[in-house]
Design a protein around this motif. Structure first.
Motif, PDB file in Angstrom:
ATOM      1  N   MET A 116      62.036  76.528  28.527  1.00  0.00           N
ATOM      2  CA  MET A 116      62.186  75.351  28.987  1.00  0.00           C
ATOM      3  C   MET A 116      62.478  75.099  30.427  1.00  0.00           C
ATOM      4  O   MET A 116      62.143  74.257  31.111  1.00  0.00           O
ATOM      5  N   ALA A 117      63.225  75.997  30.871  1.00  0.00           N
ATOM      6  CA  ALA A 117      63.936  75.943  32.354  1.00  0.00           C
ATOM      7  C   ALA A 117      63.086  76.263  33.214  1.00  0.00           C
ATOM      8  O   ALA A 117      62.802  75.971  34.320  1.00  0.00           O
ATOM      9  N   PHE A 118      62.226  77.493  32.885  1.00  0.00           N
ATOM     10  CA  PHE A 118      61.393  78.117  33.787  1.00  0.00           C
ATOM     11  C   PHE A 118      59.926  78.348  33.655  1.00  0.00           C
ATOM     12  O   PHE A 118      59.308  78.155  34.550  1.00  0.00           O
ATOM     13  N   GLY A 119      59.440  77.683  32.404  1.00  0.00           N
ATOM     14  CA  GLY A 119      58.034  77.459  32.234  1.00  0.00           C
ATOM     15  C   GLY A 119      57.208  78.407  32.870  1.00  0.00           C
ATOM     16  O   GLY A 119      57.593  79.926  32.500  1.00  0.00           O
ATOM     17  N   GLY A 120      56.250  78.210  33.297  1.00  0.00           N
ATOM     18  CA  GLY A 120      55.078  78.724  34.051  1.00  0.00           C
ATOM     19  C   GLY A 120      54.525  79.823  33.239  1.00  0.00           C
ATOM     20  O   GLY A 120      54.910  80.014  32.055  1.00  0.00           O
ATOM     21  N   THR A 121      53.510  80.466  33.598  1.00  0.00           N
ATOM     22  CA  THR A 121      52.644  81.610  32.654  1.00  0.00           C
ATOM     23  C   THR A 121      53.858  82.526  32.410  1.00  0.00           C
ATOM     24  O   THR A 121      54.479  83.255  33.034  1.00  0.00           O
ATOM     25  N   SER A 122      53.674  82.992  30.953  1.00  0.00           N
ATOM     26  CA  SER A 122      54.421  83.838  30.365  1.00  0.00           C
ATOM     27  C   SER A 122      53.748  85.205  29.821  1.00  0.00           C
ATOM     28  O   SER A 122      52.669  85.153  29.456  1.00  0.00           O
ATOM     29  N   LEU A 123      54.428  86.477  30.032  1.00  0.00           N
ATOM     30  CA  LEU A 123      53.751  87.591  29.600  1.00  0.00           C
ATOM     31  C   LEU A 123      54.486  88.533  28.576  1.00  0.00           C
ATOM     32  O   LEU A 123      55.581  88.641  28.792  1.00  0.00           O
ATOM     33  N   GLY A 124      53.920  89.165  27.722  1.00  0.00           N
ATOM     34  CA  GLY A 124      54.560  90.091  26.663  1.00  0.00           C
ATOM     35  C   GLY A 124      53.818  91.060  26.387  1.00  0.00           C
ATOM     36  O   GLY A 124      52.426  90.992  26.613  1.00  0.00           O
ATOM     37  N   PHE A 125      54.269  92.380  25.868  1.00  0.00           N
ATOM     38  CA  PHE A 125      53.443  93.499  25.666  1.00  0.00           C
ATOM     39  C   PHE A 125      53.402  93.750  24.151  1.00  0.00           C
ATOM     40  O   PHE A 125      54.454  93.810  23.687  1.00  0.00           O
ATOM     41  N   VAL A 126      52.151  93.427  23.630  1.00  0.00           N
ATOM     42  CA  VAL A 126      52.203  93.360  22.151  1.00  0.00           C
ATOM     43  C   VAL A 126      51.757  94.698  21.483  1.00  0.00           C
ATOM     44  O   VAL A 126      51.113  95.597  22.263  1.00  0.00           O
ATOM     45  N   PRO A 127      52.329  95.072  20.373  1.00  0.00           N
ATOM     46  CA  PRO A 127      52.992  94.279  19.144  1.00  0.00           C
ATOM     47  C   PRO A 127      54.485  94.210  19.968  1.00  0.00           C
ATOM     48  O   PRO A 127      55.137  95.045  20.181  1.00  0.00           O
ATOM     49  N   SER A 128      54.833  93.008  19.750  1.00  0.00           N
ATOM     50  CA  SER A 128      56.145  92.636  20.014  1.00  0.00           C
ATOM     51  C   SER A 128      56.741  91.487  19.244  1.00  0.00           C
ATOM     52  O   SER A 128      56.074  91.134  18.277  1.00  0.00           O
ATOM     53  N   TYR A 129      57.931  90.805  19.663  1.00  0.00           N
ATOM     54  CA  TYR A 129      58.501  89.876  18.811  1.00  0.00           C
ATOM     55  C   TYR A 129      57.932  88.638  18.916  1.00  0.00           C
ATOM     56  O   TYR A 129      57.559  88.103  20.077  1.00  0.00           O
ATOM     57  N   SER A 130      57.192  88.155  17.742  1.00  0.00           N
ATOM     58  CA  SER A 130      56.095  87.176  17.777  1.00  0.00           C
ATOM     59  C   SER A 130      56.594  85.620  18.140  1.00  0.00           C
ATOM     60  O   SER A 130      55.909  84.861  18.253  1.00  0.00           O
ATOM     61  N   VAL A 131      57.929  85.717  18.019  1.00  0.00           N
ATOM     62  CA  VAL A 131      58.661  84.273  18.383  1.00  0.00           C
ATOM     63  C   VAL A 131      58.348  84.063  19.941  1.00  0.00           C
ATOM     64  O   VAL A 131      58.613  82.829  20.107  1.00  0.00           O
ATOM     65  N   HIS A 132      58.164  84.991  20.695  1.00  0.00           N
ATOM     66  CA  HIS A 132      58.260  84.548  22.158  1.00  0.00           C
ATOM     67  C   HIS A 132      56.942  83.960  22.431  1.00  0.00           C
ATOM     68  O   HIS A 132      57.045  82.615  23.010  1.00  0.00           O
ATOM     69  N   PRO A 133      55.636  84.075  21.772  1.00  0.00           N
ATOM     70  CA  PRO A 133      54.572  83.542  21.951  1.00  0.00           C
ATOM     71  C   PRO A 133      54.705  82.229  21.273  1.00  0.00           C
ATOM     72  O   PRO A 133      54.105  81.013  21.548  1.00  0.00           O
ATOM     73  N   LEU A 134      55.371  82.334  20.178  1.00  0.00           N
ATOM     74  CA  LEU A 134      55.370  81.232  19.276  1.00  0.00           C
ATOM     75  C   LEU A 134      56.216  79.964  20.031  1.00  0.00           C
ATOM     76  O   LEU A 134      55.612  78.876  19.964  1.00  0.00           O
ATOM     77  N   ILE A 135      57.236  80.214  20.594  1.00  0.00           N
ATOM     78  CA  ILE A 135      57.926  79.215  21.317  1.00  0.00           C
ATOM     79  C   ILE A 135      56.977  78.676  22.608  1.00  0.00           C
ATOM     80  O   ILE A 135      57.079  77.485  23.076  1.00  0.00           O
ATOM     81  N   ALA A 136      56.489  79.564  23.364  1.00  0.00           N
ATOM     82  CA  ALA A 136      55.546  79.334  24.209  1.00  0.00           C
ATOM     83  C   ALA A 136      54.677  78.313  23.961  1.00  0.00           C
ATOM     84  O   ALA A 136      54.381  77.142  24.679  1.00  0.00           O
ATOM     85  N   ASN A 137      53.780  78.562  22.762  1.00  0.00           N
ATOM     86  CA  ASN A 137      52.834  77.869  22.358  1.00  0.00           C
ATOM     87  C   ASN A 137      53.603  76.311  22.017  1.00  0.00           C
ATOM     88  O   ASN A 137      52.844  75.216  22.190  1.00  0.00           O
ATOM     89  N   ALA A 138      54.749  76.480  21.266  1.00  0.00           N
ATOM     90  CA  ALA A 138      55.115  75.209  20.976  1.00  0.00           C
ATOM     91  C   ALA A 138      55.728  74.083  22.210  1.00  0.00           C
ATOM     92  O   ALA A 138      55.721  72.894  21.901  1.00  0.00           O
ATOM     93  N   LEU A 139      55.936  74.573  23.314  1.00  0.00           N
ATOM     94  CA  LEU A 139      56.198  74.035  24.480  1.00  0.00           C
ATOM     95  C   LEU A 139      54.951  73.917  25.630  1.00  0.00           C
ATOM     96  O   LEU A 139      55.027  73.252  26.363  1.00  0.00           O
ATOM     97  N   GLY A 140      53.944  74.296  24.796  1.00  0.00           N
ATOM     98  CA  GLY A 140      52.747  74.133  25.869  1.00  0.00           C
ATOM     99  C   GLY A 140      52.910  74.977  27.080  1.00  0.00           C
ATOM    100  O   GLY A 140      52.031  74.516  28.101  1.00  0.00           O
TER     101      GLY A 140
END
Ligand code: PLP
Length: 373
Positions: A116-140
């Motif tokens: 929420m504070a920093f937004g912007g494009t975010s990147l993770g390396f899969v397979p990893s913790y699925s909640v990271h993209p889940l929160i990104a999606n929920a916040l658009g």
């Protein structure tokens, strides 16, 4: 229902009158499938309950807090953040104070605040913790997936290249990684931190399993790398998942940004009090960490003796493969033998949390029978 992280609710079944955001319509809710079975090794909890004297001390402190529940809690959770700073300093030999710490209802809330504070494009390396993209999606927030090596370790040159190309605002590294258990050596974290700095981004190190690992925490990199945020939790090693306490360790500028996005009085007085007492008893609450690390070796050995392969793990769980039936079938078979583990949606792999010695043995016994089916 299968064993993956998929909600029971079928997609596109929303009533037409419900003005749900278009980008949410095809999402499904997160959550490990739960079944009433005797042996639950599916959510990476610590299997040992809170010791009696700690439980009594928490009750005692909560009693005094309860009388004041007509008042809002300390919205800045100052005492708790002092306690967390002290704990981290004791673990890592650092000199942080409350200005370096943010606390919230589980590290998932910490992660959400960071997005929420920093937004912007975010990147993770899969397979990893699925909640990271889940929160990104929920916040658009745009989410990009980088790849790991075949063996699930982080391919550093590929990661550096991906970060240089994507130029994300937020880069996520989970170490030890969930669901693989693999860790990223500190020297590699440093390399990643340098490239993240060159693209003016922030590097979020999710250390939910740090206490189970041999690797030094990335918190020691923060003084020279203010763009690193380390996210930790009391849910796993601390055996305190039900209390919902997570925290961030970071530069004070990062922590100040957390104040902008937190909800007023987000952390209840009960949670703050319970967590403070728990921290004062950290040695007792962490007492089983060594046992779990030892049992990790025993369980890995047991799985290998059945002819399967185990991904090397620095966490309190193991990802294994080498069985011939589909993962969902083996998961189901194990469940019918009273052992619930996790199908993390990786074809050919299943994840098991280290439990008590008795639970571990029951898992190995059930696995032995299930593999014959
Ligand atoms: C369990 C877990 C968390 C979340 O834990 P909380 O209970 O919300 O503190 C965060 N990150 C990873 C990688 C986890 O596995």
């Amino acid at each position: 229902m299968n064993g993956t992280d998929v909600a029971e609710k079928p997609t596109n079944s929303w009533p037409s009158w419900l003005p749900l955001r278009k980008d949410l319509i095809n999402l499904s809710a997160y959550g490990a499938p739960q079944r009433e079975v005797p042996v639950k090794l599916n959510t990476n909890e610590n299997p040992y309950s809170v010791p009696n004297d700690v439980a009594n001390d928490i009750s005692h402190h909560l009693e005094s807090v309860i009388k004041d529940l007509n008042r809002y809690p300390d919205r800045d959770a100052v005492k708790l953040r002092d306690g967390l700073a002290k704990y981290i300093n004791g673990q890592s030999g650092t000199q942080f104070d409350r200005t370096n710490i943010w606390a919230a209802n589980g590290s998932n809330e910490i992660l959400q605040s960071i997005f929420m504070a920093f937004g912007g494009t975010s990147l993770g390396f899969v397979p990893s913790y699925s909640v990271h993209p889940l929160i990104a999606n929920a916040l658009g927030i745009a989410w990009r997936e980088g790849k790991r090596a075949e063996d699930f370790s982080l391919d550093i040159s590929l990661a550096v290249e991906t970060i240089s190309t994507v130029k994300p605002t937020l880069t996520f590294i989970t170490t030890p990684n969930n669901p693989t258990g693999s860790h990223v050596p500190r020297a590699d974290i440093k390399t990643i931190a340098d490239v993240v700095k060159s693209v003016n981004g922030l590097l979020i190190i999710d250390e939910a399993y740090a206490e189970f690992s041999d690797e030094e925490s990335a918190v020691t990199l923060i003084p020279e790398n203010p763009h690193i945020i380390v996210v930790r939790t009391m849910s796993k090693a601390f055996a305190f998942a039900g209390a919902r306490v997570g925290y961030a360790v970071a530069d004070p500028a990062v922590i100040n940004a957390m104040y902008l996005v937190r909800l007023p009085y987000h952390l209840s007085a009960l949670t703050q009090a319970a967590a403070q007492v728990a921290l004062a008893h950290s040695r007792e609450l962490l007492a089983h960490v060594d046992q779990i690390r030892k049992d990790r070796l025993t369980v890995a050995q047991g799985i290998r003796e059945l002819g399967l392969t185990v991904v090397p793990s620095q966490a309190n769980f193991l990802l294994f493969s080498g069985f011939t039936q589909p993962a969902a079938h083996l998961w189901d078979e194990l469940t019918s033998h009273g052992v619930l583990i996790r199908d993390v949606g990786l074809p050919g792999y299943l994840r098991v949390t280290i439990g008590t010695s008795d639970e571990n043995q029951r898992f190995i016994d059930a696995l032995k029978i299930s593999l014959r089916k």
